[in-house]
Design a protein around this motif. Structure first.
Motif, PDB file in Angstrom:
ATOM      1  N   LEU A 190       0.829  -1.206   0.000  1.00 57.53           N
ATOM      2  CA  LEU A 190       0.000   0.000   0.000  1.00 57.53           C
ATOM      3  C   LEU A 190       0.861   1.253   0.000  1.00 57.53           C
ATOM      4  CD1 LEU A 190      -2.953  -0.812   2.444  1.00 57.53           C
ATOM      5  CD2 LEU A 190      -2.930  -0.861  -0.038  1.00 57.53           C
ATOM      6  N   LEU A 191       1.938   1.229   0.760  1.00 55.80           N
ATOM      7  CA  LEU A 191       2.845   2.376   0.796  1.00 55.80           C
ATOM      8  C   LEU A 191       3.480   2.589  -0.574  1.00 55.80           C
ATOM      9  CD1 LEU A 191       4.287   4.590   2.383  1.00 55.80           C
ATOM     10  CD2 LEU A 191       6.027   2.904   3.034  1.00 55.80           C
ATOM     11  N   GLN A 192       3.843   1.492  -1.240  1.00 60.83           N
ATOM     12  CA  GLN A 192       4.430   1.594  -2.578  1.00 60.83           C
ATOM     13  C   GLN A 192       3.436   2.219  -3.554  1.00 60.83           C
ATOM     14  OE1 GLN A 192       5.168  -2.151  -4.494  1.00 60.83           O
ATOM     15  NE2 GLN A 192       6.676  -1.308  -5.918  1.00 60.83           N
ATOM     16  N   ALA A 193       2.160   1.816  -3.463  1.00 60.40           N
ATOM     17  CA  ALA A 193       1.139   2.390  -4.341  1.00 60.40           C
ATOM     18  C   ALA A 193       0.977   3.880  -4.069  1.00 60.40           C
ATOM     19  CB  ALA A 193      -0.191   1.671  -4.136  1.00 60.40           C
ATOM     20  N   ARG A 194       1.001   4.266  -2.798  1.00 59.17           N
ATOM     21  CA  ARG A 194       0.911   5.693  -2.458  1.00 59.17           C
ATOM     22  C   ARG A 194       2.104   6.446  -3.018  1.00 59.17           C
ATOM     23  NH1 ARG A 194       0.618   6.199   3.740  1.00 59.17           N
ATOM     24  NH2 ARG A 194       1.004   8.376   3.154  1.00 59.17           N
ATOM     25  N   THR A 195       3.285   5.855  -2.917  1.00 57.68           N
ATOM     26  CA  THR A 195       4.494   6.509  -3.421  1.00 57.68           C
ATOM     27  C   THR A 195       4.439   6.649  -4.941  1.00 57.68           C
ATOM     28  OG1 THR A 195       5.751   5.546  -1.593  1.00 57.68           O
ATOM     29  CG2 THR A 195       6.997   6.414  -3.455  1.00 57.68           C
ATOM     30  N   LYS A 198      -9.452 -11.888 -13.334  1.00 53.10           N
ATOM     31  CA  LYS A 198      -8.222 -11.176 -13.682  1.00 53.10           C
ATOM     32  C   LYS A 198      -7.971 -10.008 -12.729  1.00 53.10           C
ATOM     33  CE  LYS A 198      -8.348 -12.318 -18.619  1.00 53.10           C
ATOM     34  NZ  LYS A 198      -8.398 -11.772 -20.008  1.00 53.10           N
ATOM     35  N   VAL A 199      -6.692  -9.824 -12.401  1.00 50.12           N
ATOM     36  CA  VAL A 199      -6.286  -8.726 -11.533  1.00 50.12           C
ATOM     37  C   VAL A 199      -5.465  -7.746 -12.364  1.00 50.12           C
ATOM     38  CG1 VAL A 199      -5.014  -8.060  -9.463  1.00 50.12           C
ATOM     39  CG2 VAL A 199      -6.257 -10.250  -9.528  1.00 50.12           C
ATOM     40  N   ALA A 200      -5.924  -6.504 -12.450  1.00 52.08           N
ATOM     41  CA  ALA A 200      -5.218  -5.492 -13.239  1.00 52.08           C
ATOM     42  C   ALA A 200      -4.060  -4.920 -12.424  1.00 52.08           C
ATOM     43  CB  ALA A 200      -6.174  -4.371 -13.631  1.00 52.08           C
ATOM     44  N   PRO A 201      -2.995  -4.489 -13.067  1.00 54.38           N
ATOM     45  CA  PRO A 201      -1.911  -3.840 -12.331  1.00 54.38           C
ATOM     46  C   PRO A 201      -2.362  -2.496 -11.772  1.00 54.38           C
ATOM     47  CG  PRO A 201      -1.540  -3.659 -14.695  1.00 54.38           C
ATOM     48  CD  PRO A 201      -2.714  -4.573 -14.520  1.00 54.38           C
ATOM     49  N   PHE A 202      -1.783  -2.110 -10.637  1.00 49.72           N
ATOM     50  CA  PHE A 202      -2.107  -0.794 -10.080  1.00 49.72           C
ATOM     51  C   PHE A 202      -1.557   0.290 -10.994  1.00 49.72           C
ATOM     52  CE2 PHE A 202      -0.655   2.965  -7.794  1.00 49.72           C
ATOM     53  CZ  PHE A 202      -1.845   3.388  -7.233  1.00 49.72           C
ATOM     54  N   TYR A 239     -12.322   1.452  -1.675  1.00 51.61           N
ATOM     55  CA  TYR A 239     -11.294   1.496  -2.724  1.00 51.61           C
ATOM     56  C   TYR A 239     -11.845   0.956  -4.038  1.00 51.61           C
ATOM     57  CZ  TYR A 239      -7.040   0.867  -5.367  1.00 51.61           C
ATOM     58  OH  TYR A 239      -6.099   0.933  -6.376  1.00 51.61           O
ATOM     59  N   TYR A 240     -12.529  -0.174  -4.000  1.00 47.74           N
ATOM     60  CA  TYR A 240     -13.030  -0.767  -5.239  1.00 47.74           C
ATOM     61  C   TYR A 240     -14.060   0.151  -5.902  1.00 47.74           C
ATOM     62  CZ  TYR A 240     -15.059  -4.098  -8.517  1.00 47.74           C
ATOM     63  OH  TYR A 240     -15.508  -4.706  -9.664  1.00 47.74           O
ATOM     64  N   THR A 241     -14.922   0.780  -5.103  1.00 44.63           N
ATOM     65  CA  THR A 241     -15.892   1.722  -5.653  1.00 44.63           C
ATOM     66  C   THR A 241     -15.190   2.887  -6.329  1.00 44.63           C
ATOM     67  OG1 THR A 241     -17.553   1.126  -3.994  1.00 44.63           O
ATOM     68  CG2 THR A 241     -17.823   3.250  -5.091  1.00 44.63           C
ATOM     69  N   ALA A 242     -14.154   3.409  -5.686  1.00 41.29           N
ATOM     70  CA  ALA A 242     -13.398   4.510  -6.295  1.00 41.29           C
ATOM     71  C   ALA A 242     -12.773   4.074  -7.613  1.00 41.29           C
ATOM     72  CB  ALA A 242     -12.325   5.012  -5.331  1.00 41.29           C
ATOM     73  N   ARG A 302      -9.474  -2.543 -15.897  1.00 40.77           N
ATOM     74  CA  ARG A 302     -10.394  -3.221 -14.982  1.00 40.77           C
ATOM     75  C   ARG A 302     -10.306  -2.590 -13.595  1.00 40.77           C
ATOM     76  NH1 ARG A 302     -12.230  -8.430 -16.299  1.00 40.77           N
ATOM     77  NH2 ARG A 302     -11.631  -9.114 -18.390  1.00 40.77           N
ATOM     78  N   PRO A 303     -11.441  -2.416 -12.910  1.00 42.87           N
ATOM     79  CA  PRO A 303     -11.396  -1.797 -11.584  1.00 42.87           C
ATOM     80  C   PRO A 303     -10.754  -2.684 -10.514  1.00 42.87           C
ATOM     81  CG  PRO A 303     -13.630  -2.477 -12.120  1.00 42.87           C
ATOM     82  CD  PRO A 303     -12.819  -2.647 -13.367  1.00 42.87           C
ATOM     83  N   TYR A 304     -10.799  -4.014 -10.733  1.00 39.72           N
ATOM     84  CA  TYR A 304     -10.225  -4.919  -9.722  1.00 39.72           C
ATOM     85  C   TYR A 304      -8.726  -5.015  -9.974  1.00 39.72           C
ATOM     86  CZ  TYR A 304      -9.988  -8.876  -6.495  1.00 39.72           C
ATOM     87  OH  TYR A 304      -9.692  -9.698  -5.435  1.00 39.72           O
ATOM     88  N   ASP A 305      -7.950  -4.154  -9.274  1.00 40.22           N
ATOM     89  CA  ASP A 305      -6.510  -4.126  -9.485  1.00 40.22           C
ATOM     90  C   ASP A 305      -5.783  -4.771  -8.312  1.00 40.22           C
ATOM     91  OD1 ASP A 305      -6.647  -2.282  -7.424  1.00 40.22           O
ATOM     92  OD2 ASP A 305      -5.814  -0.608  -8.564  1.00 40.22           O
TER      93      ASP A 305
END
Length: 443
Positions: free
Chosen positions: A42-47, A402-406, A193-196, A211-214
């Motif tokens: 999560l910290l990496q995604a924020r960064t 399927k999981v999409a990349p962030f 998060y998923y709604t956003a 895809r929204p599911y990342d």
């Protein structure tokens, strides 16, 4: 502290916030519940988000369009009618309806009877009703009451369109009560998060929307999987995956089935109205002059989201034999002509789903009982178009495996990605990518 975080996250369910802006409050909400690898992810995604957008703000609005209220019209009404005005801070349709009944009773008028020729009282009728008003003063109030009714009807329609816009993005998330949302912290984190992610704007592309599911949504969903307190009923409102629905009781599954079908009925009625006054080319679904593509596309999106949820509930209830008798098809969105041209220039053609859409009966005709559309009819149309009827979502719920990349939320100007929020605002103000003549700006 957690109560404030939950309130703030719940408030985002009917708005359009950047998913990365929720990562910090989600980390705070899940403090002590995250494993160290998950916390680092999560910290990496924020960064990544801060690096991608060092300005820390977006040029795009953080809400879906809300209809203009009736403050101006009610202000005028307050000078002509004695009925107490609704509190402008708590105005809703119920208050407006109650006010109209009280105000119109003052001139012997009933709500809905607004024809200027047929429904006005003549002098004798006004005298019998005890109205001490001149013809001019009576007509002035009658006309204002009629305008208030028209404005109210317009607001009702715009509110319905806004509701369906939200459903077209995130199913029933915007209608989720706070009590259900806040019952479990992990549940709330995933839903917010998923709604956003579902609310992220579409990009101008021929490669398909992200895809929204990342990866972050999957991380938060894994937290729900591992918890004994996860509130699966709340998650099912926005993410009706088969795994989620299996956690529900049969009564809950049936209730969800009914809620999605109610959305189908609401949407079908409006789709039929828009279709009747439009000249949409059904064989191509490419926008033509006069098509209200904005309204049609939001209705098609709401229909498809609700239809997918309805089918998912049918399958988990082992009641999909209903589709052998009634299987309304998907609704195709209208495509901009330049996007269609881009497809052709890249060697592509019409989406094969268009051929299915043009062959099966129209959805609202099926729901009204004016046409018959069965699973066999849809299956045959899919096979003729070269589509797998189940994998393509025509006769079964779509797979969400399927999981999409962030990816940080891009700045968009009319769907075109622009690197800087400041530049995006400048281009938007100038009308770039809008398809209209450029405007002079003060920049």
């Amino acid at each position: 502290m957690n109560a404030d975080l939950l309130q703030a996250l719940h408030a985002t369910l009917d708005r359009r916030v950047r998913p990365e802006d929720l990562l910090q409050p989600i980390e705070q909400l899940l403090a002590g519940r995250l494993t160290e690898p998950d916390r680092r992810r999560l910290l990496q995604a924020r960064t990544q988000s801060r690096w991608a957008n060092p300005f820390g703000w977006s040029s795009m609005t953080d809400d879906f369009r809300r209809p203009e209220g009736m403050a101006r019209q009610l202000s005028v009404a307050g000078t002509l009618f004695g009925a107490p005005l609704p509190d402008p801070h708590t105005v809703n349709d119920a208050y407006i309806g109650q006010y109209l009944e009280q105000a119109e009773a003052e001139i012997g008028k009933r709500v809905g009877k607004s024809d200027f020729l047929r429904d006005r009282l003549n002098r004798e009728a006004r005298q019998q009703a005890g109205l001490d008003l001149s013809k001019r003063q009576y007509n002035k109030r009658f006309r204002l009451a009629a305008r208030l009714e028209r404005k109210r009807a317009k607001i009702q329609r715009e509110l319905e369109k806004r509701t369906l816009t939200l459903i077209s993005k995130s199913r029933l998330a915007s209608e989720l009560p706070f009590e259900d949302f806040a019952r479990d912290a992990r549940t709330a984190a995933f839903i917010a998060y998923y709604t956003a992610r579902c609310h992220v704007r579409s990009e101008f592309t021929i490669a398909g929307q992200a895809r929204p599911y990342d990866e972050v949504a999957d991380l938060l969903f894994q937290q729900c999987r591992q918890s004994a307190t996860t509130h699966w009923w709340a998650i099912a409102q926005v993410y009706p995956d088969a795994e989620v629905l299996r956690h529900l009781s049969a009564a809950q599954q049936g209730e969800l089935l009914g809620r999605f079908y109610a959305v189908l009925e609401r949407t079908a009625r409006l789709m039929g109205e828009v279709w009747a006054v439009s000249d949409i080319h059904r064989q191509t679904m490419v926008v033509r002059r006069g098509n209200d593509s904005t309204t049609w596309n939001l209705l098609a999106g709401a229909w498809n989201k609700a239809r997918d949820g309805w089918m998912a509930a049918l399958y988990v209830l082992d009641a999909d034999e209903i589709l052998d008798a009634v299987c309304p098809g998907k609704a195709l969105r209208l495509m901009a002509g330049d996007v269609a041209g881009w497809h052709r220039s890249a060697g592509g053609g019409l989406d094969p789903n268009t051929a299915v859409w043009s062959r099966v009966p129209l959805p609202w005709e099926v729901l009204r009982g004016d046409a018959v559309c069965t699973r066999a009819v849809v299956t045959d149309a899919c096979r003729e178009a070269g589509l797998d009827p189940e994998a393509s979502g025509w006769v079964a719920p779509r797979s969400r495996a399927k999981v999409a990349p962030f990816r940080p939320t891009p700045e968009l100007v009319h769907g075109v990605s622009v690197g800087s929020p400041a530049l995006a605002k400048l281009l938007r103000d100038a009308g770039v990518f809008s398809g209209r003549p450029l405007r002079q700006t003060a920049h």
